[in-house]
Design an enzyme around this catalytic site. Structure first.
Site, PDB file in Angstrom:
ATOM      1  N   ARG B   9       0.838  -1.208   0.000  1.00 37.16           N
ATOM      2  CA  ARG B   9       0.000   0.000   0.000  1.00 37.16           C
ATOM      3  C   ARG B   9       0.873   1.258   0.000  1.00 37.16           C
ATOM      4  NH1 ARG B   9      -2.253   0.798   6.216  1.00 37.16           N
ATOM      5  NH2 ARG B   9      -0.627  -0.397   7.232  1.00 37.16           N
ATOM      6  N   SER B  36      -5.094   5.129   6.039  1.00 37.64           N
ATOM      7  CA  SER B  36      -4.572   3.754   6.033  1.00 37.64           C
ATOM      8  C   SER B  36      -4.367   3.221   4.620  1.00 37.64           C
ATOM      9  CB  SER B  36      -5.469   2.824   6.843  1.00 37.64           C
ATOM     10  OG  SER B  36      -6.795   2.942   6.475  1.00 37.64           O
ATOM     11  N   GLU B  57     -18.752   4.196  -0.356  1.00 35.92           N
ATOM     12  CA  GLU B  57     -17.978   3.592  -1.448  1.00 35.92           C
ATOM     13  C   GLU B  57     -18.763   3.509  -2.749  1.00 35.92           C
ATOM     14  OE1 GLU B  57     -18.367   2.223   1.572  1.00 35.92           O
ATOM     15  OE2 GLU B  57     -16.372   2.464   2.442  1.00 35.92           O
ATOM     16  N   PHE B  82     -14.295  -3.527   0.476  1.00 37.29           N
ATOM     17  CA  PHE B  82     -15.285  -2.527   0.061  1.00 37.29           C
ATOM     18  C   PHE B  82     -15.156  -2.216  -1.429  1.00 37.29           C
ATOM     19  CE2 PHE B  82     -13.907  -1.026   4.455  1.00 37.29           C
ATOM     20  CZ  PHE B  82     -14.761  -1.893   5.107  1.00 37.29           C
ATOM     21  N   HIS B 108      -5.348  -3.626   1.952  1.00 36.75           N
ATOM     22  CA  HIS B 108      -5.985  -4.639   2.802  1.00 36.75           C
ATOM     23  C   HIS B 108      -6.480  -5.842   2.010  1.00 36.75           C
ATOM     24  CE1 HIS B 108      -5.491  -1.376   5.531  1.00 36.75           C
ATOM     25  NE2 HIS B 108      -6.166  -1.917   6.510  1.00 36.75           N
ATOM     26  N   ASP B 116      -7.483  -7.326  12.107  1.00 33.84           N
ATOM     27  CA  ASP B 116      -8.850  -6.811  11.982  1.00 33.84           C
ATOM     28  C   ASP B 116      -9.887  -7.926  11.898  1.00 33.84           C
ATOM     29  OD1 ASP B 116      -8.098  -4.155  12.040  1.00 33.84           O
ATOM     30  OD2 ASP B 116      -7.762  -4.072   9.881  1.00 33.84           O
ATOM     31  N   ARG B 166      -1.926  -4.757   3.370  1.00 27.45           N
ATOM     32  CA  ARG B 166      -1.900  -3.875   4.531  1.00 27.45           C
ATOM     33  C   ARG B 166      -0.586  -4.068   5.277  1.00 27.45           C
ATOM     34  NH1 ARG B 166      -1.379  -3.546   9.506  1.00 27.45           N
ATOM     35  NH2 ARG B 166      -2.398  -1.913  10.726  1.00 27.45           N
TER      36      ARG B 166
END
Lengths: 277, 311
Positions: B9, B36, B57, B82, B108, B116, B166
């Site tokens: 990322r 993030s 989104e 998402f 992610h 998470d 991530r």
């Protein structure tokens, strides 16, 4: 754009649009006449008075944009595009046929003059926000007009887009709700009451207008006010309309949301649209 | 191998800034997780090319489509779960069907948002999106792959989904490595088995090849960073030259890289494939390496699979 056009001429154009759209749906024996007829007067005013478009250069970058978020009523937009010369008028006889420009729901890569493909409800307004934002960022003065169905406003994404337009001060965006009070399974009050759209948009920070969507004088006057009100607030028109407007047996009838007339019904529709109910 | 650890990322965020400075048409559309997803520097340095639609989104996808019709090259940046699933129908209707030049760039990916838990891990995205006509689907293997593939995605015209990690993973490429969308990078030649991997599992494929070498087994290792369009020629060459293939991915074994490779191999009527990946099960909060191990995605598992194939 043609500010010289008279109210009488705009009404005549609206009549032509209605007759053409109903003819297309009759010939295809498939389509959505009810919502096409409810938005016809506003579409007439937009295409024949308000909008800066060039049929010879449909992707002209300074053009005004028209987003039919309720894409199923596209025959009314196709009629306007055909009459303006975006494509040969004979193509108007190809609605929903294999290989046609005129898909059941509008496709921007098939039909000249369609600014974004729509059909899945709730999504077009977001695209309109993107277009209006690009216009602002690029310092262009084009307008973006988005037609949203009252039933379509059940979709949560509509309200996401509504918020974003306020956040980015898109006073070049005009959201028009075709408030005809009917959705497929019943009245909007029965299925999902929206209460007062004007109050809602007012609460979302919009410059709001509430009109009779079949009163051409009011429609013209409203767009004039909107052009004079570049105050940083996005614009909202709550257009009270009649689903199936202009054809007696279609008016306010749920069944005519998505049905094609038979020979007899078609003849009656043409007569009533020409002579009045 | 350079063992420097960095999340891909970061490659996304760094490259977007470079691209945005050079090309004013490059836009970033954030959905409130820019921090993030590493777009904060872009937002600060190029505010006129940045949009944040909030936690919305679906709207992000549509706004990006609208921007693309006006000549912009928007990157919608969010989390994979998402950006692929929440936005899926918007991507289909307003991006892929009109074939608009929108990039969906998601951090992610896979089980990399390990702590998470299952809600934020995404094991389905590449499979779902590769079934959409007009879509290109990419997962870079490290920081430099991320930078070069983001650059390549910006250059190509059309919808593209890119997936990033991530968590930090080892850097395996150098700055000058060359990437072409749709063309696998062969990282190692071998004659006994072919290991085709992508994303954060490419490093595991390389490690497995080293382990196998100690037992006299040589492996061809491919970084299949693009699963659509798949480098069919590279897959066919593995079948024709070697015949035994292991696919490795941080994605459900259904419909991801392994599935795509199997489609090619099945139609050839020869060759054998062993798929290594997420075992069609949701994850949990756990260390990243543990989540991979639970699903049999380790260097040892890959080496063992190779030996089984060679029996």
């Amino acid at each position: 754009m043609n500010k010289e056009i008279t109210i009488a001429e705009l009404k005549e154009k609206a009549k032509q649009l209605r007759k053409t759209a109903v003819t297309m749906i009759y010939e295809a024996q498939s389509g959505h006449p009810g919502g096409a007829l409810s938005i016809a007067d506003i579409v007439s005013c937009l295409y024949f008075r308000e909008m800066n478009v060039d049929p010879k250069n449909p992707r002209w970058e300074d053009r005004d944009r028209f987003v039919l978020s309720k894409g199923h009523v596209c025959p009314i937009q196709y009629s306007a595009l055909g009459l303006l010369g975006f494509f040969p008028e004979e193509d108007l006889h190809t609605l929903r046929k294999e290989g046609s420009k005129l898909q059941g729901h509008p496709s921007m890569n098939k039909c000249p003059g369609i600014d974004i493909s729509t059909g899945s409800l709730g999504q077009g307004l977001s695209c309109a926000v993107g277009m209006a934002l690009a216009g602002k960022r690029d310092g262009k003065d084009y307008m973006v007009y988005a037609v949203v169905g009252d039933g379509e406003a059940d979709e949560g994404q509509i309200w996401e887009a509504v918020m974003a337009a306020y956040r980015y001060h898109l006073d070049n965006l005009v959201v028009i709700i075709d408030n005809n009070g009917l959705q497929i399974d019943g009245t909007t009050d029965e299925i999902m009451p929206q209460l007062d759209f004007t109050k809602k948009f007012d609460a979302f920070g919009y410059d709001t207008y509430e009109i009779d969507g079949h009163n051409m004088e009011q429609i013209v006057e409203t767009f004039d006010k909107i052009h004079a009100a570049k105050d940083g607030r996005p614009k909202f028109i709550n257009a009270h309309t009649v689903k199936g407007k202009g054809v007696s047996y279609m008016e306010n009838q749920l069944a005519w949301h998505g049905m094609a007339p038979n020979d007899e019904q078609y003849a009656q529709a043409m007569k009533e649209l020409e002579e009045g109910i | 191998m350079d063992k420097k650890m960095i999340a891909t990322r970061d490659g996304l965020g760094d490259e977007l800034v470079e691209l945005g400075k050079k090309n004013k048409s490059i836009y970033v559309v954030d959905a409130d997780i820019g921090k993030s997803c590493k777009t904060t520097t872009f937002a600060k340095t190029l505010p006129e090319q940045h949009v944040n639609v909030g936690i919305a989104e679906q709207n992000a996808a549509g706004v990006a489509a609208g921007l693309a019709t006006c000549g912009k090259v928007p990157f919608v940046v969010t989390y994979a779960v998402f950006g692929s699933l929440r936005m899926c129908e918007q991507i289909r209707q307003e991006i892929c069907y009109p074939n608009l030049n929108v990039k969906i760039a998601c951090s992610h990916g896979g089980v990399t948002p390990a702590n998470d838990g299952a809600s934020h891990q995404c094991i389905e995205d590449m499979g779902v999106l590769r079934t959409l006509p007009n879509m290109t689907v990419i997962m870079p293997a490290d920081y430099w792959a991320a930078r070069r593939l983001v650059e390549a995605a910006a250059k190509m015209d059309g919808p593209c989904y890119l997936r990033f990690t991530r968590d930090a993973i080892p850097v395996i490429y150098d700055e000058n490595a060359i990437f072409e969308i749709g063309k696998a990078n062969q990282l190692k030649e071998g004659k006994d088995v072919a290991i085709i991997a992508n994303g954060d599992t490419v490093r595991l494929a390389l490690e497995a090849a080293e382990v196998l070498e100690k037992d006299g087994i040589t492996a061809r290792v491919l970084d299949m960073h693009t699963i659509k369009p798949l480098d069919v020629d590279a897959v066919k060459a593995c079948v024709n030259d070697i015949g035994k293939i292991i696919t490795v991915e941080d994605h459900n074994i259904i419909n991801g890289l392994g599935g795509a490779v199997c489609e090619v191999v099945a139609e050839m009527g020869k060759g054998i494939v062993k798929r290594i990946g997420i075992q069609d099960q949701f994850g949990q909060s756990a260390p990243y390496e543990r989540l991979l191990a639970i699903n049999g995605i380790t260097t040892e598992d890959i080496a063992a699979a190779a030996k089984t194939l060679l029996k």
